[in-house]
Design a protein around this motif. Structure first.
Motif, PDB file in Angstrom:
ATOM      1  N   MET A 184      31.622  23.216 -39.461  1.00  0.00           N
ATOM      2  CA  MET A 184      31.444  21.768 -39.547  1.00  0.00           C
ATOM      3  C   MET A 184      31.900  21.087 -38.262  1.00  0.00           C
ATOM      4  O   MET A 184      31.217  20.195 -37.744  1.00  0.00           O
ATOM      5  N   PHE A 185      33.033  21.508 -37.725  1.00  0.00           N
ATOM      6  CA  PHE A 185      33.535  20.869 -36.513  1.00  0.00           C
ATOM      7  C   PHE A 185      32.760  21.300 -35.268  1.00  0.00           C
ATOM      8  O   PHE A 185      32.624  20.512 -34.324  1.00  0.00           O
ATOM      9  N   TYR A 186      32.253  22.511 -35.244  1.00  0.00           N
ATOM     10  CA  TYR A 186      31.392  22.915 -34.121  1.00  0.00           C
ATOM     11  C   TYR A 186      30.122  22.060 -34.098  1.00  0.00           C
ATOM     12  O   TYR A 186      29.702  21.566 -33.045  1.00  0.00           O
ATOM     13  N   ILE A 187      29.517  21.864 -35.254  1.00  0.00           N
ATOM     14  CA  ILE A 187      28.293  21.057 -35.334  1.00  0.00           C
ATOM     15  C   ILE A 187      28.598  19.601 -35.006  1.00  0.00           C
ATOM     16  O   ILE A 187      27.858  18.948 -34.246  1.00  0.00           O
ATOM     17  N   ALA A 188      29.689  19.068 -35.561  1.00  0.00           N
ATOM     18  CA  ALA A 188      30.046  17.669 -35.315  1.00  0.00           C
ATOM     19  C   ALA A 188      30.333  17.435 -33.828  1.00  0.00           C
ATOM     20  O   ALA A 188      29.928  16.410 -33.259  1.00  0.00           O
ATOM     21  N   THR A 189      31.035  18.376 -33.186  1.00  0.00           N
ATOM     22  CA  THR A 189      31.330  18.237 -31.759  1.00  0.00           C
ATOM     23  C   THR A 189      30.060  18.280 -30.930  1.00  0.00           C
ATOM     24  O   THR A 189      29.888  17.499 -29.977  1.00  0.00           O
ATOM     25  N   LEU A 190      29.150  19.184 -31.288  1.00  0.00           N
ATOM     26  CA  LEU A 190      27.881  19.280 -30.561  1.00  0.00           C
ATOM     27  C   LEU A 190      27.090  17.979 -30.682  1.00  0.00           C
ATOM     28  O   LEU A 190      26.585  17.446 -29.679  1.00  0.00           O
ATOM     29  N   LEU A 191      26.986  17.443 -31.902  1.00  0.00           N
ATOM     30  CA  LEU A 191      26.248  16.202 -32.106  1.00  0.00           C
ATOM     31  C   LEU A 191      26.927  15.035 -31.389  1.00  0.00           C
ATOM     32  O   LEU A 191      26.246  14.158 -30.834  1.00  0.00           O
ATOM     33  N   LEU A 192      28.260  15.008 -31.394  1.00  0.00           N
ATOM     34  CA  LEU A 192      28.982  13.940 -30.722  1.00  0.00           C
ATOM     35  C   LEU A 192      28.732  13.970 -29.215  1.00  0.00           C
ATOM     36  O   LEU A 192      28.409  12.937 -28.607  1.00  0.00           O
ATOM     37  N   VAL A 193      28.853  15.143 -28.620  1.00  0.00           N
ATOM     38  CA  VAL A 193      28.693  15.254 -27.164  1.00  0.00           C
ATOM     39  C   VAL A 193      27.256  14.967 -26.755  1.00  0.00           C
ATOM     40  O   VAL A 193      27.003  14.179 -25.829  1.00  0.00           O
ATOM     41  N   VAL A 194      26.302  15.583 -27.448  1.00  0.00           N
ATOM     42  CA  VAL A 194      24.897  15.363 -27.111  1.00  0.00           C
ATOM     43  C   VAL A 194      24.515  13.901 -27.326  1.00  0.00           C
ATOM     44  O   VAL A 194      23.827  13.290 -26.486  1.00  0.00           O
ATOM     45  N   GLY A 195      24.964  13.319 -28.428  1.00  0.00           N
ATOM     46  CA  GLY A 195      24.647  11.922 -28.703  1.00  0.00           C
ATOM     47  C   GLY A 195      25.238  10.990 -27.675  1.00  0.00           C
ATOM     48  O   GLY A 195      24.572  10.052 -27.209  1.00  0.00           O
ATOM     49  N   ILE A 202      24.668   7.318 -23.134  1.00  0.00           N
ATOM     50  CA  ILE A 202      25.149   6.878 -21.829  1.00  0.00           C
ATOM     51  C   ILE A 202      24.023   6.947 -20.799  1.00  0.00           C
ATOM     52  O   ILE A 202      23.859   6.046 -19.960  1.00  0.00           O
ATOM     53  N   PHE A 203      23.225   8.007 -20.859  1.00  0.00           N
ATOM     54  CA  PHE A 203      22.071   8.111 -19.963  1.00  0.00           C
ATOM     55  C   PHE A 203      21.084   6.980 -20.230  1.00  0.00           C
ATOM     56  O   PHE A 203      20.525   6.385 -19.294  1.00  0.00           O
ATOM     57  N   ASP A 204      20.888   6.658 -21.498  1.00  0.00           N
ATOM     58  CA  ASP A 204      19.983   5.563 -21.862  1.00  0.00           C
ATOM     59  C   ASP A 204      20.528   4.224 -21.364  1.00  0.00           C
ATOM     60  O   ASP A 204      19.778   3.383 -20.851  1.00  0.00           O
ATOM     61  N   MET A 250      32.566  11.699 -36.339  1.00  0.00           N
ATOM     62  CA  MET A 250      32.062  12.282 -35.103  1.00  0.00           C
ATOM     63  C   MET A 250      30.537  12.348 -35.099  1.00  0.00           C
ATOM     64  O   MET A 250      29.889  12.125 -34.071  1.00  0.00           O
ATOM     65  N   VAL A 251      29.960  12.627 -36.262  1.00  0.00           N
ATOM     66  CA  VAL A 251      28.494  12.759 -36.348  1.00  0.00           C
ATOM     67  C   VAL A 251      27.808  11.410 -36.176  1.00  0.00           C
ATOM     68  O   VAL A 251      26.808  11.290 -35.464  1.00  0.00           O
TER      69      VAL A 251
END
Length: 238
Positions: free
Chosen positions: A6-17, A22-24, A195-196
């Motif tokens: 759960m935390f691996y997925i949440a961290t991935l979604l947080l960082v990618v999001g 920020i790029f947008d 985080m998600v």
């Protein structure tokens, strides 16, 4: 394993999001020179102004003192809670004796600030009129995170050493057992949920303030022509 995944997925979604948003933000054009006056006329002044905005919430303080009090209580309490969570000794154990008092008071500050902001949604007519269900739900989620964290301190004490070992294990891909306290499990699930949804919520004003043209622009329209990138391409084509 469930909480680790759960935390691996949440961290991935947080960082990618966050990276995407920020790029947008960085690609959003600012065709006009629109700093909120009185505004600095040098780049150093802009940096100083942004620092006051980020650290002291200067514009909020000038506009509404009560909202500033509740907002600052929440943000400063959250900052202290984060510091209390991150402080470790060289062997990776939490410095409980030093950090614990700050964590206790910080959690109270955080929940008190959130309670004031939540009450504002009901008590102020113009704020209640523009509030949406997501505004209430985000505050409820943050309050639930704060209350569950306080319960682990004042009601049922959690094994902080084992919890730290669990998160250190996630960092080093060495999964350790998470303490089986029900309140802790609820707290961690709520944090993962936050985080998600953080990158797609109004809470994204945290990095967004750095891209606000009313704050990050120098007030020098007479000295320098402000030309957006898309306008410069039009000038070249013409």
């Amino acid at each position: 394993m469930i909480y680790a995944g759960m935390f691996y997925i949440a961290t991935l979604l947080l960082v990618v999001g966050l990276v995407y948003k920020i790029f947008d933000y960085s690609r959003t054009p600012a065709p006009l020179k629109i700093p909120t006056t009185p505004a600095p006329v040098t780049q150093k002044g802009v940096v100083y102004r942004m620092a006051k905005e980020v650290v002291l919430f200067e514009s909020l303080f000038k506009s509404n003192k009560w909202i500033w009090v509740f907002g600052y209580l929440f943000h400063f309490g959250l900052f202290l809670c984060w510091c209390a969570t991150c402080v470790t000794s060289p062997n990776g154990m939490v410095l409980v004796g030093i950090v614990q008092p700050f964590g206790k008071y910080a959690s109270i500050m955080m929940v008190a600030g959130l309670a004031g902001l939540f009450a504002r949604r009901f008590l102020v007519d113009r704020v209640r009129y523009i509030s949406t269900p997501s505004d209430y739900l985000m505050l409820v989620l943050l309050i639930a995170i704060g209350l569950s964290g306080m319960m682990m301190t004042f009601v049922v004490h959690t094994d902080i050493v084992a919890l730290k070992a669990f998160f250190m294990g996630l960092m080093y891909l060495d999964i350790q057992p998470v303490p089986q306290d029900p309140i802790l499990l609820v707290h961690l699930a709520l944090v993962a949920l936050l985080m998600v949804i953080f990158p797609i919520s109004k809470l994204l004003h945290a990095p967004g303030i750095f891209f606000s043209p009313t704050r990050n622009q120098v007030d020098n329209p007479r000295e320098h022509r402000h030309l957006a990138a898309w306008a410069a391409r039009l000038d070249q084509n013409n």
